[in-house]
Design a protein around this motif. Structure first.
Motif, short mmCIF file in Angstrom:
data_model
loop_
_atom_site.label_atom_id
_atom_site.label_comp_id
_atom_site.label_asym_id
_atom_site.label_seq_id
_atom_site.Cartn_x
_atom_site.Cartn_y
_atom_site.Cartn_z
N ILE A 198 0.81 -1.24 0.00
CA ILE A 198 0.00 0.00 0.00
C ILE A 198 0.84 1.28 0.00
N CYS A 199 2.14 1.13 0.22
CA CYS A 199 2.99 2.34 0.30
C CYS A 199 3.06 3.01 -1.08
N PRO A 200 2.66 4.29 -1.17
CA PRO A 200 2.59 4.93 -2.50
C PRO A 200 3.95 5.35 -3.06
N SER A 201 5.00 5.31 -2.24
CA SER A 201 6.27 5.83 -2.74
C SER A 201 7.42 4.83 -2.59
N ALA A 202 7.06 3.55 -2.42
CA ALA A 202 8.07 2.48 -2.29
C ALA A 202 9.09 2.81 -1.19
N ALA A 203 8.58 3.37 -0.07
CA ALA A 203 9.48 3.73 1.03
C ALA A 203 9.77 2.56 1.95
N ILE A 204 8.94 1.51 1.85
CA ILE A 204 9.12 0.37 2.75
C ILE A 204 9.88 -0.74 2.03
N ASP A 205 10.94 -1.20 2.67
CA ASP A 205 11.71 -2.32 2.11
C ASP A 205 10.87 -3.58 2.29
N SER B 276 12.12 -2.03 6.73
CA SER B 276 12.67 -0.69 7.04
C SER B 276 11.90 0.38 6.28
N ILE B 277 11.85 1.58 6.86
CA ILE B 277 11.21 2.71 6.18
C ILE B 277 12.28 3.74 5.83
N ASP B 278 12.30 4.12 4.56
CA ASP B 278 13.26 5.11 4.08
C ASP B 278 12.60 6.50 4.14
N ARG C 292 12.20 8.63 1.09
CA ARG C 292 11.16 8.29 0.11
C ARG C 292 9.75 8.44 0.69
N CYS C 293 9.65 8.35 2.01
CA CYS C 293 8.34 8.36 2.68
C CYS C 293 7.63 9.71 2.46
N VAL C 294 6.34 9.64 2.14
CA VAL C 294 5.56 10.88 2.01
C VAL C 294 4.70 11.13 3.26
N PHE C 295 4.95 10.33 4.30
CA PHE C 295 4.32 10.53 5.61
C PHE C 295 2.79 10.51 5.52
N CYS C 296 2.26 9.65 4.63
CA CYS C 296 0.80 9.53 4.50
C CYS C 296 0.20 8.75 5.67
N LYS C 297 1.05 7.99 6.37
CA LYS C 297 0.68 7.20 7.55
C LYS C 297 -0.20 5.99 7.24
N GLU C 298 -0.36 5.66 5.96
CA GLU C 298 -1.22 4.52 5.59
C GLU C 298 -0.70 3.23 6.23
N CYS C 299 0.61 3.06 6.29
CA CYS C 299 1.18 1.83 6.86
C CYS C 299 0.85 1.74 8.36
N ALA C 300 0.86 2.89 9.03
CA ALA C 300 0.54 2.89 10.47
C ALA C 300 -0.94 2.64 10.71
N LYS D 249 4.33 3.01 14.05
CA LYS D 249 3.74 4.27 14.52
C LYS D 249 4.69 5.41 14.18
N PHE D 250 4.10 6.58 14.01
CA PHE D 250 4.92 7.77 13.72
C PHE D 250 4.95 8.63 14.97
N GLU D 251 6.17 8.85 15.49
CA GLU D 251 6.33 9.71 16.65
C GLU D 251 6.40 11.17 16.18
S1 SF4 Z 1 3.79 6.70 5.77
FE1 SF4 Z 1 4.06 4.51 5.41
S2 SF4 Z 1 2.79 4.06 3.63
FE2 SF4 Z 1 3.03 6.31 3.69
S3 SF4 Z 1 4.80 6.70 2.38
FE3 SF4 Z 1 5.58 6.49 4.47
S4 SF4 Z 1 6.17 4.35 4.66
FE4 SF4 Z 1 4.83 4.51 2.86
#
Ligand code: SF4
Length: 250
Positions: A49-56, A61-63, A66-74, A82-84
Motif C-alpha cells: 500500500i505504500c505509495p512511494s516504495a518507502a518500505i523495504d 525498514s522505512i526510508d 522516500r516516505c511521504v508521511f501519509c501514515k497509511e502503513c501505520a 507508529k509515527f512519533e
Molecule cells: S507513511 Fe508509510 S505508507 Fe506512507 S509513504 Fe511512508 S512508509 Fe509509505
C-alpha cells in the motif's frame, strides 16, 4: 503609544524561544517506530500500500528519504508501525534516513563528516538561495515560514536571499524536473565557494512519488555532495532549522 503597548501585552511573546526543544502536536508525523515483531506477511501488506516504495519489502525498514508521511502503513498496522512526533530527523548521510525495525535511535547528523570550513565561516550568518526545481510549493512555503515571526531563524543570521551571488548555499525543493535542471546548475555555479547543498523534502531527496518519471533530470543531485537531507512531505520548518543549526553547531 498606550494603544501599541496594549496590543503588545495582548499578543504576548510570539517567537519560539527555544527552536531546539519546541514541542509540536502529537499528531505530527515525524520519526517512525517499527516493531521488531513485525512479520513478513505484515511487511508485504504495508509494502503493497505504500505509495512511494518507502518500505523495504524484505526487511520492513522505512526510508524517510522516500516516505511521504501519509501514515497509511501505520493505519494498516497500528500495533507495529507508529509515527512519533520527533521532528529532528535531518541527516547528512543518505543511509541514515533508513529506519530499521526495532530502532529507537534518534535520527541525527553524523558529526564526523560535517565540513569544518562551513561551520567556521558561516556560524554567524548563513545565506541561502532556494531553488524550486519542479516543486509543488509546499516545502517552499514551509521554508519561507522559517523566517516568520514565530520561527524567526533570522535571529541566527540564517536567511534566504534573492541572488545566488549573495548566498553561501543552495536549498533545493521539488523532484528536479528536466526543465529546471540547467537553471539549477547555473544557480549553483553562481554561488561562491565554499557552498553547501541542502535537499528539502522527499521530492528533492529521492524524487518521491515522481521517482523514475522520464520528465525528471536528477543528475545534479547524483553528481554533487549533499550536506543536508531534510525529510518531510513537506518538511517542517523545525526539521530544516534544526538540521542547519546542527551543521553550524548553534
Ligand atoms: S507513511 Fe508509510 S505508507 Fe506512507 S509513504 Fe511512508 S512508509 Fe509509505
Amino acid at each position: 503609544m498606550f494603544k501599541e503597548i496594549k496590543i503588545l501585552a495582548v499578543h504576548g511573546r510570539q517567537y519560539i524561544k527555544n527552536l531546539r526543544t519546541q514541542p509540536v502536536a502529537e499528531l505530527f508525523r515525524g520519526k517512525p517506530f517499527i516493531s521488531e515483531e513485525i512479520t513478513g506477511e505484515e511487511i508485504a501488506m504495508a509494502c503493497k500500500i505504500c505509495p512511494s516504495a518507502a518500505i523495504d519489502c524484505t526487511t520492513g525498514s522505512i526510508d524517510l528519504g522516500r516516505c511521504v508521511f501519509c501514515k497509511e502503513c501505520a493505519f494498516l498496522l497500528p500495533g507495529k508501525i507508529k509515527f512519533e512526533n520527533d521532528y529532528r530527523i535531518a541527516v547528512n548521510r543518505r543511509e541514515d534516513l533508513v529506519i530499521k525495525p526495532g530502532s529507537t535511535n534518534s535520527v541525527r547528523l553524523y558529526e564526523g563528516i560535517i565540513r569544518k570550513d562551513i561551520r567556521k565561516l558561516y556560524r554567524n550568518g548563513l545565506k541561502l538561495r532556494q531553488v524550486s526545481a519542479g516543486g509543488d510549493n509546499s516545502c517552499e512555503m514551509e521554508l519561507a515560514a522559517t523566517g516568520n515571526v514565530n520561527f524567526d531563524v533570522g535571529r541566527y543570521g540564517i536567511e534566504f536571499v534573492a541572488s545566488p551571488r549573495h548566498a553561501d548555499g543552495i536549498v533545493i525543493t521539488g523532484p528536479v524536473s528536466e526543465n529546471m535542471a540547467e537553471a539549477l546548475e547555473i544557480c549553483y555555479d553562481a554561488i561562491p565557494e565554499p557552498r553547501i547543498i541542502v535537499l528539502a523534502g522527499t521530492d528533492a531527496i529521492s524524487g518521491g512519488i515522481f521517482d523514475g518519471n522520464n520528465t525528471l533530470d536528477r543528475r545534479f543531485i547524483d553528481e554533487h555532495h549533499i550536506d543536508l537531507y531534510v525529510p518531510g512531505n513537506p518538511c517542517h520548518p523545525l526539521t530544516f532549522i534544526n538540521g542547519v543549526m546542527d551543521i553550524l553547531a548553534l
